[in-house]
Design a protein around this motif. Structure first.
Motif, PDB file in Angstrom:
ATOM      1  N   VAL A 106       0.850  -1.194   0.000  1.00  0.00           N
ATOM      2  CA  VAL A 106       0.000   0.000   0.000  1.00  0.00           C
ATOM      3  C   VAL A 106       0.883   1.241   0.000  1.00  0.00           C
ATOM      4  CG1 VAL A 106      -1.798   1.272   1.242  1.00  0.00           C
ATOM      5  CG2 VAL A 106      -1.823  -1.235   1.239  1.00  0.00           C
ATOM      6  N   LEU A 107       0.570   2.170  -0.898  1.00  0.00           N
ATOM      7  CA  LEU A 107       1.274   3.447  -0.981  1.00  0.00           C
ATOM      8  C   LEU A 107       0.499   4.501  -0.194  1.00  0.00           C
ATOM      9  CD1 LEU A 107       3.343   5.477  -2.102  1.00  0.00           C
ATOM     10  CD2 LEU A 107       2.071   5.474  -4.254  1.00  0.00           C
ATOM     11  N   ILE A 108       1.133   5.068   0.817  1.00  0.00           N
ATOM     12  CA  ILE A 108       0.562   6.166   1.601  1.00  0.00           C
ATOM     13  C   ILE A 108       1.260   7.441   1.138  1.00  0.00           C
ATOM     14  CG2 ILE A 108       0.161   7.121   3.903  1.00  0.00           C
ATOM     15  CD1 ILE A 108      -1.232   4.445   3.632  1.00  0.00           C
ATOM     16  N   HIS A 109       0.525   8.326   0.488  1.00  0.00           N
ATOM     17  CA  HIS A 109       1.128   9.526  -0.093  1.00  0.00           C
ATOM     18  C   HIS A 109       1.495  10.570   0.953  1.00  0.00           C
ATOM     19  CE1 HIS A 109       0.392   8.524  -4.344  1.00  0.00           C
ATOM     20  NE2 HIS A 109      -0.547   7.773  -3.799  1.00  0.00           N
ATOM     21  N   ASP A 110       0.629  10.732   1.943  1.00  0.00           N
ATOM     22  CA  ASP A 110       0.885  11.723   2.987  1.00  0.00           C
ATOM     23  C   ASP A 110      -0.041  11.451   4.159  1.00  0.00           C
ATOM     24  OD1 ASP A 110      -1.682  13.235   2.739  1.00  0.00           O
ATOM     25  OD2 ASP A 110      -0.862  13.811   0.791  1.00  0.00           O
ATOM     26  N   LEU A 111       0.153  12.194   5.230  1.00  0.00           N
ATOM     27  CA  LEU A 111      -0.705  12.067   6.410  1.00  0.00           C
ATOM     28  C   LEU A 111      -1.426  13.375   6.689  1.00  0.00           C
ATOM     29  CD1 LEU A 111       1.616   9.935   8.724  1.00  0.00           C
ATOM     30  CD2 LEU A 111      -0.251   9.161   7.265  1.00  0.00           C
ATOM     31  N   ALA A 112      -1.781  14.085   5.629  1.00  0.00           N
ATOM     32  CA  ALA A 112      -2.435  15.393   5.773  1.00  0.00           C
ATOM     33  C   ALA A 112      -3.733  15.302   6.574  1.00  0.00           C
ATOM     34  CB  ALA A 112      -2.701  16.008   4.401  1.00  0.00           C
ATOM     35  N   VAL A 113      -4.465  14.195   6.469  1.00  0.00           N
ATOM     36  CA  VAL A 113      -5.728  14.094   7.215  1.00  0.00           C
ATOM     37  C   VAL A 113      -5.501  14.045   8.720  1.00  0.00           C
ATOM     38  CG1 VAL A 113      -7.064  13.049   5.350  1.00  0.00           C
ATOM     39  CG2 VAL A 113      -5.854  11.574   6.961  1.00  0.00           C
ATOM     40  N   ILE A 141       3.650  -4.560   3.260  1.00  0.00           N
ATOM     41  CA  ILE A 141       4.636  -3.492   3.098  1.00  0.00           C
ATOM     42  C   ILE A 141       3.886  -2.191   2.859  1.00  0.00           C
ATOM     43  CG2 ILE A 141       6.471  -2.539   1.618  1.00  0.00           C
ATOM     44  CD1 ILE A 141       7.526  -4.867   3.116  1.00  0.00           C
ATOM     45  N   LEU A 142       4.271  -1.142   3.571  1.00  0.00           N
ATOM     46  CA  LEU A 142       3.767   0.203   3.311  1.00  0.00           C
ATOM     47  C   LEU A 142       4.854   0.949   2.550  1.00  0.00           C
ATOM     48  CD1 LEU A 142       2.349   0.937   6.853  1.00  0.00           C
ATOM     49  CD2 LEU A 142       0.984   0.712   4.772  1.00  0.00           C
ATOM     50  N   THR A 143       4.447   1.682   1.523  1.00  0.00           N
ATOM     51  CA  THR A 143       5.407   2.500   0.793  1.00  0.00           C
ATOM     52  C   THR A 143       4.981   3.956   0.881  1.00  0.00           C
ATOM     53  OG1 THR A 143       4.278   2.262  -1.343  1.00  0.00           O
ATOM     54  CG2 THR A 143       5.961   0.629  -0.806  1.00  0.00           C
ATOM     55  N   THR A 144       5.956   4.836   0.763  1.00  0.00           N
ATOM     56  CA  THR A 144       5.702   6.275   0.780  1.00  0.00           C
ATOM     57  C   THR A 144       6.520   6.905  -0.340  1.00  0.00           C
ATOM     58  OG1 THR A 144       7.543   6.785   2.268  1.00  0.00           O
ATOM     59  CG2 THR A 144       5.416   6.249   3.306  1.00  0.00           C
ATOM     60  N   PRO A 145       6.139   8.097  -0.793  1.00  0.00           N
ATOM     61  CA  PRO A 145       6.901   8.737  -1.869  1.00  0.00           C
ATOM     62  C   PRO A 145       8.123   9.509  -1.378  1.00  0.00           C
ATOM     63  CG  PRO A 145       4.954  10.020  -1.382  1.00  0.00           C
ATOM     64  CD  PRO A 145       4.888   8.808  -0.504  1.00  0.00           C
ATOM     65  N   SER A 146       8.326   9.566  -0.062  1.00  0.00           N
ATOM     66  CA  SER A 146       9.463  10.325   0.456  1.00  0.00           C
ATOM     67  C   SER A 146       9.892   9.782   1.817  1.00  0.00           C
ATOM     68  CB  SER A 146       9.093  11.805   0.609  1.00  0.00           C
ATOM     69  OG  SER A 146       8.161  11.968   1.662  1.00  0.00           O
ATOM     70  N   GLU A 147      11.105  10.097   2.183  1.00  0.00           N
ATOM     71  CA  GLU A 147      11.619   9.715   3.500  1.00  0.00           C
ATOM     72  C   GLU A 147      10.866  10.464   4.598  1.00  0.00           C
ATOM     73  OE1 GLU A 147      13.518   7.430   6.046  1.00  0.00           O
ATOM     74  OE2 GLU A 147      13.786   7.205   3.884  1.00  0.00           O
ATOM     75  N   PHE A 148      10.439  11.701   4.300  1.00  0.00           N
ATOM     76  CA  PHE A 148       9.686  12.490   5.273  1.00  0.00           C
ATOM     77  C   PHE A 148       8.383  11.788   5.662  1.00  0.00           C
ATOM     78  CE2 PHE A 148       6.343  15.629   6.140  1.00  0.00           C
ATOM     79  CZ  PHE A 148       6.869  16.224   7.278  1.00  0.00           C
ATOM     80  N   VAL A 149       7.612  11.346   4.664  1.00  0.00           N
ATOM     81  CA  VAL A 149       6.335  10.669   4.951  1.00  0.00           C
ATOM     82  C   VAL A 149       6.606   9.318   5.623  1.00  0.00           C
ATOM     83  CG1 VAL A 149       4.196   9.757   3.968  1.00  0.00           C
ATOM     84  CG2 VAL A 149       5.165  11.872   3.061  1.00  0.00           C
ATOM     85  N   ARG A 150       7.662   8.642   5.208  1.00  0.00           N
ATOM     86  CA  ARG A 150       8.030   7.369   5.846  1.00  0.00           C
ATOM     87  C   ARG A 150       8.258   7.576   7.344  1.00  0.00           C
ATOM     88  NH1 ARG A 150      12.892   4.990   7.359  1.00  0.00           N
ATOM     89  NH2 ARG A 150      12.755   2.717   7.476  1.00  0.00           N
ATOM     90  N   THR A 151       9.032   8.599   7.683  1.00  0.00           N
ATOM     91  CA  THR A 151       9.318   8.892   9.091  1.00  0.00           C
ATOM     92  C   THR A 151       8.040   9.263   9.828  1.00  0.00           C
ATOM     93  OG1 THR A 151      11.546   9.603   8.515  1.00  0.00           O
ATOM     94  CG2 THR A 151      10.694  10.345  10.638  1.00  0.00           C
TER      95      THR A 151
END
Length: 192
Positions: A106-113, A141-151
């Motif tokens: 699953v790709l999580i783009h951001d946690l804006a919500v 596995i969770l994927t993110t588009p950046s190290e920032f969102v991963r953290t």
């Protein structure tokens, strides 16, 4: 050969960033599958060139509602079993709830919500939060588009860092076209 069900429901006529990423990933996978058989899960109206050879239409009466997700999960389990699929890939936060019978990426783009509560209407914000929390529980596995969102994801949900991968998004070939005259015009026009 790995048989993947690809969730393309986020490709809509009103292109969002998530929809664009979903479409780009799907086009790339369909163009060069490399020992992968892609089963495209979609709603009505997806362009023929995005359906591939193994389309899977899964719609519900209320598509953006938890009741719709319950129905979709039941239907998905049946489709996965009938087609003997190996992996569920969601490029947009959604996982199969209680779907531990199949590996899920699953790709999580951001946690804006979570971080910007005013970014969505309250009902959709609650729904999206629940879906992200479900994905955190169910994804292999969770994927993110950046190290920032991963953290952010690791810290917010107290996750093992090995379960979350930052995979940077590519650049559309459209952005590779360069014209010296146009660049000079833009520099002058915007006083750059």
């Amino acid at each position: 050969m790995i048989r993947v069900i690809f969730d393309a429901r986020f490709i809509t006529p009103e292109r969002t960033g998530v929809g664009r990423v979903t479409e780009s990933l799907l086009l790339r996978l369909l163009k060069d599958p490399q020992d992968t058989e892609i089963h495209v899960m979609h709603n009505d109206g997806l362009s023929e060139h995005l359906l591939g050879e193994h389309p899977v239409q899964v719609t519900t009466m209320f598509d953006s509602h938890p009741g719709g997700d319950i129905h979709r999960n039941i239907v998905l389990r049946k489709i996965i079993s009938e087609r003997n699929l190996d992996l569920f890939f969601s490029p947009a936060f959604y996982s199969i709830q209680r779907g531990r019978h199949i590996p899920q990426v699953v790709l999580i783009h951001d946690l804006a919500v979570f971080d910007q509560p005013g970014s969505e209407n309250p009902a959709f914000r609650l729904y999206l939060r629940q879906m992200i929390q479900s994905s955190v529980r169910n994804a292999t596995i969770l994927t993110t588009p950046s190290e920032f969102v991963r953290t952010q994801l690791i810290n917010r949900f107290n996750l093992d860092g090995d379960a979350v991968k930052a995979i940077h998004l590519g650049v559309d070939p459209e952005f590779g076209k360069y014209n010296d005259e146009r660049a000079q015009y833009l520099r002058e026009h915007y006083c750059l």
